[in-house]
Design an enzyme around this catalytic site. Structure first.
Site, PDB file in Angstrom:
ATOM      1  NE  ARG A 243      -4.231  -1.459   0.019  1.00  0.00           N
ATOM      2  CZ  ARG A 243      -4.354  -2.448  -0.849  1.00  0.00           C
ATOM      3  NH1 ARG A 243      -3.389  -2.696  -1.726  1.00  0.00           N
ATOM      4  NH2 ARG A 243      -5.435  -3.207  -0.855  1.00  0.00           N
ATOM      5  CD  GLU A 272      -2.949   3.568  -5.606  1.00  0.00           C
ATOM      6  OE1 GLU A 272      -3.787   2.792  -6.117  1.00  0.00           O
ATOM      7  OE2 GLU A 272      -1.790   3.213  -5.307  1.00  0.00           O
ATOM      8  CG  HIS A 290      -2.893  -0.424  -7.453  1.00  0.00           C
ATOM      9  ND1 HIS A 290      -3.362   0.284  -6.390  1.00  0.00           N
ATOM     10  CD2 HIS A 290      -2.878  -1.724  -7.042  1.00  0.00           C
ATOM     11  CE1 HIS A 290      -3.636  -0.528  -5.385  1.00  0.00           C
ATOM     12  NE2 HIS A 290      -3.352  -1.764  -5.759  1.00  0.00           N
TER      13      HIS A 290
END
Length: 323
Positions: A243, A272, A290
């Site tokens: 994360r 993000e 991601h």
């Protein structure tokens, strides 16, 4: 429970999974595949029996505990659940589930991709070539480093971390050390010839590559901060597929720009999808949008796992992945 429960799927899912959900439930699917606003999520809590969110849907206490809520289950699409206020959900009598186990190999593959790309400076090389700045082969151009025989330090020792260790140990002959809240199961430790270290600072100081595999949230926020970055050797590579908020990005950029860190391969970011220009310009970085679980097989398996949890709930069973 009689009839077909009303289900909201907040983002676009693989077509096969959406078709199965539509067969079994009175389902509403995303039209534009964008995160829902707080107002839309509050309305959904009142209008549907179940919500299937993703990490982009921030289900804080004000949303989960909204007056007049109808939702009985939040079937999350993904393993991580720090975007959901579990205490508020429990207080409201709402079941929350996730999709563990099905992301392991895809995410481990991305971590190794980042390790290789950063170690061999592949991102820099591709950017140079695409910009028309490559002047041809030369003996000292973009020299990277080999992974063979180097030490991989794992922060966390769960399924994904062990899958990365397996690839690194048996694919590249890397030495494995790890830090976690407690030592791993002896069979796993022996299989991977891994060494447990009780101090995170000592572990990162001994690692050529540090790979992060911990959940997000308050307990791990900025676990890699300026102090931890300072313990790393100047050649160390940092990999993050966990994360974004587990790394202090300001401190990371300082370390990269000053040459105090060898490089960073990042698939996740604190804010993000907004990424600072400073990070995008940082030297020897590989930045991915991601992509950890982004294989067709994995994203479909995630949807099927969420559907299985919905089916358990609808048929009166405790969902298999209840949190």
């Amino acid at each position: 429970m009689s009839g077909k429960p009303r289900i909201l799927v907040t983002r676009k899912w693989p077509e096969r999974v959406e078709a199965l959900i539509a067969e079994r439930y009175d389902a509403t699917f995303s039209d534009d595949d964008r995160p829902l606003t707080d107002a839309a999520l509050m309305a959904a809590m009142r209008d549907y029996d179940a919500i299937c969110p993703t990490i982009t849907d921030k289900l804080h206490a004000g949303i989960v505990g909204v007056a007049g809520r109808q939702v009985k289950i939040i079937a999350n699409y993904g393993a991580g659940f720090e975007h959901i206020d579990l205490a508020a959900a429990a207080a409201a009598g709402i079941v929350v589930t996730n999709t563990p186990g099905v992301l392991t190999n895809a995410t481990a593959d991305i971590a190794v991709t980042l390790m290789l790309m950063t170690a061999r400076r592949a991102g820099e090389g591709e950017r140079e070539l695409r910009a028309g700045q490559w002047t041809g082969w030369r003996p000292t151009h973009l020299l990277g480093t080999s992974l063979r025989g180097k030490t991989l330090g794992l922060v966390g020792f769960g399924r994904i971390a062990q899958a990365v260790a397996e690839r690194a140990r048996f694919g590249f002959g890397m030495n494995i050390v790890y830090f976690s809240r407690r030592p791993g199961a002896q069979d796993d430790v022996q299989r991977l010839d891994a060494r447990y270290m009780s101090s995170l600072g000592d572990m990162v100081a001994q690692s050529d590559v540090v790979s992060l595999h911990v959940p997000g949230g308050a307990a791990t926020r900025n676990i890699i901060d300026a102090q931890m970055l300072g313990r790393m050797a100047p050649h160390t590579i940092l990999i993050n597929t966990a994360r974004g908020d587990v790394v202090d990005e300001g401190a990371l950029m300082d370390a990269l720009e000053s040459g105090r860190l060898g490089g960073a391969g990042l698939d996740v970011f604190a804010g993000e999808p907004e990424i600072s220009q400073r990070l995008r310009d940082a030297p020897n970085t590989v930045l991915l949008p991601h992509l950890g679980s982004a294989t067709r097989e994995t994203r479909e398996a995630m949807g099927l796992r969420a559907l299985a949890n919905l089916d358990d709930w609808h048929e009166g069973r405790t969902p298999r992945d209840s949190l």
